[in-house]
Design a protein around this motif. Structure first.
Motif, PDB file in Angstrom:
ATOM      1  N   TYR A 123       0.809  -1.221   0.000  1.00 17.64           N
ATOM      2  CA  TYR A 123       0.000   0.000   0.000  1.00 17.64           C
ATOM      3  C   TYR A 123       0.845   1.274   0.000  1.00 17.64           C
ATOM      4  CZ  TYR A 123      -4.326  -2.534   0.009  1.00 17.64           C
ATOM      5  OH  TYR A 123      -5.377  -3.345  -0.387  1.00 17.64           O
ATOM      6  N   LEU A 124       2.068   1.210   0.447  1.00 12.57           N
ATOM      7  CA  LEU A 124       2.959   2.352   0.242  1.00 12.57           C
ATOM      8  C   LEU A 124       3.256   2.528  -1.242  1.00 12.57           C
ATOM      9  CD1 LEU A 124       5.559   2.125   3.168  1.00 12.57           C
ATOM     10  CD2 LEU A 124       3.962   3.998   2.742  1.00 12.57           C
ATOM     11  N   ARG A 125       3.487   1.419  -1.942  1.00 13.13           N
ATOM     12  CA  ARG A 125       3.736   1.485  -3.381  1.00 13.13           C
ATOM     13  C   ARG A 125       2.496   1.977  -4.128  1.00 13.13           C
ATOM     14  NH1 ARG A 125       6.079   2.638  -6.019  1.00 13.13           N
ATOM     15  NH2 ARG A 125       6.303   1.211  -7.787  1.00 13.13           N
ATOM     16  N   LEU A 126       1.329   1.475  -3.747  1.00 14.08           N
ATOM     17  CA  LEU A 126       0.099   1.893  -4.412  1.00 14.08           C
ATOM     18  C   LEU A 126      -0.208   3.361  -4.127  1.00 14.08           C
ATOM     19  CD1 LEU A 126      -2.156  -1.227  -3.743  1.00 14.08           C
ATOM     20  CD2 LEU A 126      -1.136  -0.565  -5.925  1.00 14.08           C
ATOM     21  N   LEU A 127       0.036   3.777  -2.900  1.00 16.60           N
ATOM     22  CA  LEU A 127      -0.245   5.158  -2.518  1.00 16.60           C
ATOM     23  C   LEU A 127       0.584   6.135  -3.351  1.00 16.60           C
ATOM     24  CD1 LEU A 127      -1.666   7.171  -0.646  1.00 16.60           C
ATOM     25  CD2 LEU A 127       0.149   6.765   1.034  1.00 16.60           C
ATOM     26  N   ALA A 128       1.829   5.766  -3.646  1.00 15.41           N
ATOM     27  CA  ALA A 128       2.676   6.623  -4.475  1.00 15.41           C
ATOM     28  C   ALA A 128       2.041   6.874  -5.840  1.00 15.41           C
ATOM     29  CB  ALA A 128       4.056   5.976  -4.642  1.00 15.41           C
ATOM     30  N   ASP A 129       1.328   5.869  -6.363  1.00 15.36           N
ATOM     31  CA  ASP A 129       0.617   6.032  -7.642  1.00 15.36           C
ATOM     32  C   ASP A 129      -0.691   6.789  -7.457  1.00 15.36           C
ATOM     33  OD1 ASP A 129       2.603   4.574  -8.863  1.00 15.36           O
ATOM     34  OD2 ASP A 129       1.492   2.691  -8.817  1.00 15.36           O
ATOM     35  N   HIS A 130      -1.478   6.378  -6.464  1.00 17.94           N
ATOM     36  CA  HIS A 130      -2.829   6.910  -6.302  1.00 17.94           C
ATOM     37  C   HIS A 130      -2.832   8.379  -5.920  1.00 17.94           C
ATOM     38  CE1 HIS A 130      -4.277   2.539  -5.367  1.00 17.94           C
ATOM     39  NE2 HIS A 130      -4.092   2.763  -6.645  1.00 17.94           N
ATOM     40  N   PHE A 131      -1.863   8.795  -5.099  1.00 19.40           N
ATOM     41  CA  PHE A 131      -1.917  10.161  -4.565  1.00 19.40           C
ATOM     42  C   PHE A 131      -1.690  11.209  -5.652  1.00 19.40           C
ATOM     43  CE2 PHE A 131      -0.873  13.793  -1.892  1.00 19.40           C
ATOM     44  CZ  PHE A 131      -1.789  13.643  -0.859  1.00 19.40           C
ATOM     45  N   ARG A 132      -0.982  10.829  -6.706  1.00 19.94           N
ATOM     46  CA  ARG A 132      -0.716  11.780  -7.790  1.00 19.94           C
ATOM     47  C   ARG A 132      -1.928  11.989  -8.687  1.00 19.94           C
ATOM     48  NH1 ARG A 132       4.124   8.831  -7.526  1.00 19.94           N
ATOM     49  NH2 ARG A 132       5.902  10.123  -6.920  1.00 19.94           N
ATOM     50  N   LEU A 133      -2.943  11.159  -8.513  1.00 18.43           N
ATOM     51  CA  LEU A 133      -4.094  11.203  -9.409  1.00 18.43           C
ATOM     52  C   LEU A 133      -5.315  11.747  -8.682  1.00 18.43           C
ATOM     53  CD1 LEU A 133      -4.984  10.278 -12.309  1.00 18.43           C
ATOM     54  CD2 LEU A 133      -5.872   8.223 -11.215  1.00 18.43           C
ATOM     55  N   GLY A 134      -5.877  12.822  -9.202  1.00 15.75           N
ATOM     56  CA  GLY A 134      -7.141  13.306  -8.663  1.00 15.75           C
ATOM     57  C   GLY A 134      -8.280  12.572  -9.354  1.00 15.75           C
ATOM     58  N   GLY A 135      -9.423  12.536  -8.721  1.00 14.04           N
ATOM     59  CA  GLY A 135     -10.501  11.814  -9.385  1.00 14.04           C
ATOM     60  C   GLY A 135     -11.742  11.672  -8.554  1.00 14.04           C
ATOM     61  N   SER A 136     -12.303  10.500  -8.595  1.00 17.11           N
ATOM     62  CA  SER A 136     -13.600  10.228  -8.002  1.00 17.11           C
ATOM     63  C   SER A 136     -13.533  10.195  -6.483  1.00 17.11           C
ATOM     64  CB  SER A 136     -14.122   8.887  -8.517  1.00 17.11           C
ATOM     65  OG  SER A 136     -13.270   7.839  -8.082  1.00 17.11           O
ATOM     66  N   PHE A 137     -14.703  10.208  -5.890  1.00 19.15           N
ATOM     67  CA  PHE A 137     -14.811  10.092  -4.430  1.00 19.15           C
ATOM     68  C   PHE A 137     -14.223   8.772  -3.956  1.00 19.15           C
ATOM     69  CE2 PHE A 137     -17.198   8.398  -0.811  1.00 19.15           C
ATOM     70  CZ  PHE A 137     -16.912   9.361   0.143  1.00 19.15           C
ATOM     71  N   LYS A 138     -14.418   7.702  -4.743  1.00 13.71           N
ATOM     72  CA  LYS A 138     -13.900   6.386  -4.356  1.00 13.71           C
ATOM     73  C   LYS A 138     -12.381   6.396  -4.277  1.00 13.71           C
ATOM     74  CE  LYS A 138     -17.680   3.489  -6.070  1.00 13.71           C
ATOM     75  NZ  LYS A 138     -18.056   2.404  -7.015  1.00 13.71           N
ATOM     76  N   LEU A 139     -11.751   7.064  -5.229  1.00 19.35           N
ATOM     77  CA  LEU A 139     -10.290   7.130  -5.213  1.00 19.35           C
ATOM     78  C   LEU A 139      -9.799   7.955  -4.029  1.00 19.35           C
ATOM     79  CD1 LEU A 139      -7.576   6.473  -6.502  1.00 19.35           C
ATOM     80  CD2 LEU A 139      -7.856   8.480  -7.976  1.00 19.35           C
ATOM     81  N   GLU A 140     -10.472   9.055  -3.741  1.00 16.95           N
ATOM     82  CA  GLU A 140     -10.089   9.874  -2.589  1.00 16.95           C
ATOM     83  C   GLU A 140     -10.245   9.094  -1.291  1.00 16.95           C
ATOM     84  OE1 GLU A 140      -8.644  12.827  -2.795  1.00 16.95           O
ATOM     85  OE2 GLU A 140      -8.739  12.567  -4.973  1.00 16.95           O
ATOM     86  N   GLU A 141     -11.317   8.312  -1.213  1.00 12.35           N
ATOM     87  CA  GLU A 141     -11.541   7.474  -0.029  1.00 12.35           C
ATOM     88  C   GLU A 141     -10.434   6.432   0.109  1.00 12.35           C
ATOM     89  OE1 GLU A 141     -15.134   4.790   1.947  1.00 12.35           O
ATOM     90  OE2 GLU A 141     -14.987   4.980  -0.237  1.00 12.35           O
ATOM     91  N   LEU A 142     -10.031   5.836  -1.009  1.00  7.77           N
ATOM     92  CA  LEU A 142      -8.956   4.840  -0.990  1.00  7.77           C
ATOM     93  C   LEU A 142      -7.648   5.469  -0.534  1.00  7.77           C
ATOM     94  CD1 LEU A 142      -7.657   2.112  -1.567  1.00  7.77           C
ATOM     95  CD2 LEU A 142      -7.552   2.740  -3.999  1.00  7.77           C
ATOM     96  N   LYS A 143      -7.330   6.649  -1.038  1.00 10.97           N
ATOM     97  CA  LYS A 143      -6.087   7.320  -0.631  1.00 10.97           C
ATOM     98  C   LYS A 143      -6.079   7.589   0.867  1.00 10.97           C
ATOM     99  CE  LYS A 143      -6.287  10.546  -3.946  1.00 10.97           C
ATOM    100  NZ  LYS A 143      -5.889  11.698  -4.804  1.00 10.97           N
ATOM    101  N   ARG A 144      -7.219   8.026   1.394  1.00  8.48           N
ATOM    102  CA  ARG A 144      -7.320   8.294   2.827  1.00  8.48           C
ATOM    103  C   ARG A 144      -7.118   7.010   3.633  1.00  8.48           C
ATOM    104  NH1 ARG A 144      -5.905  12.267   5.140  1.00  8.48           N
ATOM    105  NH2 ARG A 144      -4.800  10.752   6.405  1.00  8.48           N
ATOM    106  N   MET A 145      -7.702   5.915   3.167  1.00  7.78           N
ATOM    107  CA  MET A 145      -7.539   4.624   3.837  1.00  7.78           C
ATOM    108  C   MET A 145      -6.089   4.161   3.797  1.00  7.78           C
ATOM    109  SD  MET A 145     -10.918   2.619   2.426  1.00  7.78           S
ATOM    110  CE  MET A 145     -10.277   1.035   2.979  1.00  7.78           C
ATOM    111  N   GLU A 146      -5.445   4.329   2.657  1.00  8.03           N
ATOM    112  CA  GLU A 146      -4.043   3.913   2.510  1.00  8.03           C
ATOM    113  C   GLU A 146      -3.136   4.714   3.434  1.00  8.03           C
ATOM    114  OE1 GLU A 146      -4.065   2.440  -2.181  1.00  8.03           O
ATOM    115  OE2 GLU A 146      -3.678   4.544  -1.683  1.00  8.03           O
ATOM    116  N   ILE A 147      -3.375   6.015   3.500  1.00  2.73           N
ATOM    117  CA  ILE A 147      -2.564   6.860   4.385  1.00  2.73           C
ATOM    118  C   ILE A 147      -2.745   6.440   5.839  1.00  2.73           C
ATOM    119  CG2 ILE A 147      -2.318   9.203   5.307  1.00  2.73           C
ATOM    120  CD1 ILE A 147      -2.996  10.221   2.480  1.00  2.73           C
ATOM    121  N   ASP A 148      -3.986   6.283   6.265  1.00  2.00           N
ATOM    122  CA  ASP A 148      -4.262   5.916   7.657  1.00  2.00           C
ATOM    123  C   ASP A 148      -3.637   4.564   8.009  1.00  2.00           C
ATOM    124  OD1 ASP A 148      -5.676   8.245   7.928  1.00  2.00           O
ATOM    125  OD2 ASP A 148      -7.654   7.320   7.707  1.00  2.00           O
TER     126      ASP A 148
END
Length: 284
Positions: A62-87
């Motif tokens: 999830y650190l590896r995935l977060l590096a990809d996901h955080f650079r991408l803005g988008g849907s509410f689902k993606l924002e929710e996933l980024k928040r979950m990954e960070i936490d």
């Protein structure tokens, strides 16, 4: 449910599921799998802490995935996933750093990719200037991580079983002169969508640290690991991904200790440098 009944090999199931989450893939199905696996892990934290391999593996993924996901803005689902990954990652690092250290030196490498995220800036500062805040007796500075070799199973986490089998085929059976069509096919299969370049550093780590050919293959006409890595470096279209891939290639060389490290991990880097030197000399 399987966790609650202590199902046999449940830890293997989670590791297999995490291997199916593809880096740089922002398709709905891939993001759904990322969310669902993370929800189960986060909701069963007490069990997770008792399974150090699963916790450290999930942190790596999830650190590896977060590096990809955080650079991408988008849907509410993606924002929710980024928040979950960070936490999830912050909790693992802050509350169970001793288990996080199982990742070894590559923990530092992948953390560098997320230090621009506010929550990780503080973690990075503490790693550098206040290591005692993690309350782990074995950790007094970053050097304690640099001299820990990362176990090879972590590199498999970012390579799907399908990709692993195809890379092993390429590096075991494909002869010099025949590699181009296999490489073209591999790109179309795994590196063709936007964002897939982020996987190249993971592939390089797999080739260096997991796939060690036999002496018979090394002395045969099979295409060498260094040549495949050289091709992957040329496949990087953005400087950022090329820099990450080069760091992945030379990372073990920077901290090589013959007592714990395998010379095969740094062989591709040495041979690629030799090849580059010969090209320079040939120009003159």
């Amino acid at each position: 449910m399987l966790i609650h009944v202590s199902a046999e090999k449940i830890e293997t199931l989670f590791i297999s599921l995490m291997r199916q989450i593809t880096g740089g893939d922002f398709s709905e199905s891939n993001l759904w799998l990322s969310v669902e696996v993370l929800k189960i892990l986060s909701n069963n934290w007490d069990w997770l802490v008792e399974e150090p391999i699963v916790l450290s593996s999930a942190l790596y993924v999830y650190l590896r995935l977060l590096a990809d996901h955080f650079r991408l803005g988008g849907s509410f689902k993606l924002e929710e996933l980024k928040r979950m990954e960070i936490d999830f990652c912050v909790k693992a690092l802050r509350e169970h750093f001793q288990l996080s250290m199982h990742i070894g030196r590559d923990l530092v490498r992948i953390l560098q990719d997320v230090t621009y995220i506010p929550e990780f800036k503080d973690i990075w500062k503490d790693l550098l200037f206040d290591p005692k805040s993690f309350q782990v007796s074995e950790f007094s500075s970053l050097s304690n991580l640099y001299w820990r070799r990362t176990p090879s199973h972590f590199f498999l986490l970012r390579i799907s079983p399908q990709m692993e089998s195809q890379l092993r085929f390429l590096l075991t059976f494909v002869k010099w002169g025949s590699q181009k069509r296999y490489q073209t096919w591999f790109v179309k299969k795994h590196l063709y969508w936007p964002g897939s370049e982020s996987m190249i550093s993971d592939i390089v780590r797999f080739i260096c640290c997991v796939h060690h050919p036999s002496n018979e293959i090394i002395h045969s006409n099979v295409i060498s690991r260094w040549a495949v890595i050289g091709w992957l470096l040329k496949s990087c279209r953005r400087n950022y991904y090329e820099a990450n891939a080069k760091l992945a290639l030379f990372y073990d060389w920077l901290f090589f200790d013959e007592k714990i490290d395998n010379i095969m991990n740094i062989e591709p880097a040495m041979l690629l440098m030799r090849d580059a030197c010969w090209e320079c000399f040939s120009i003159y």
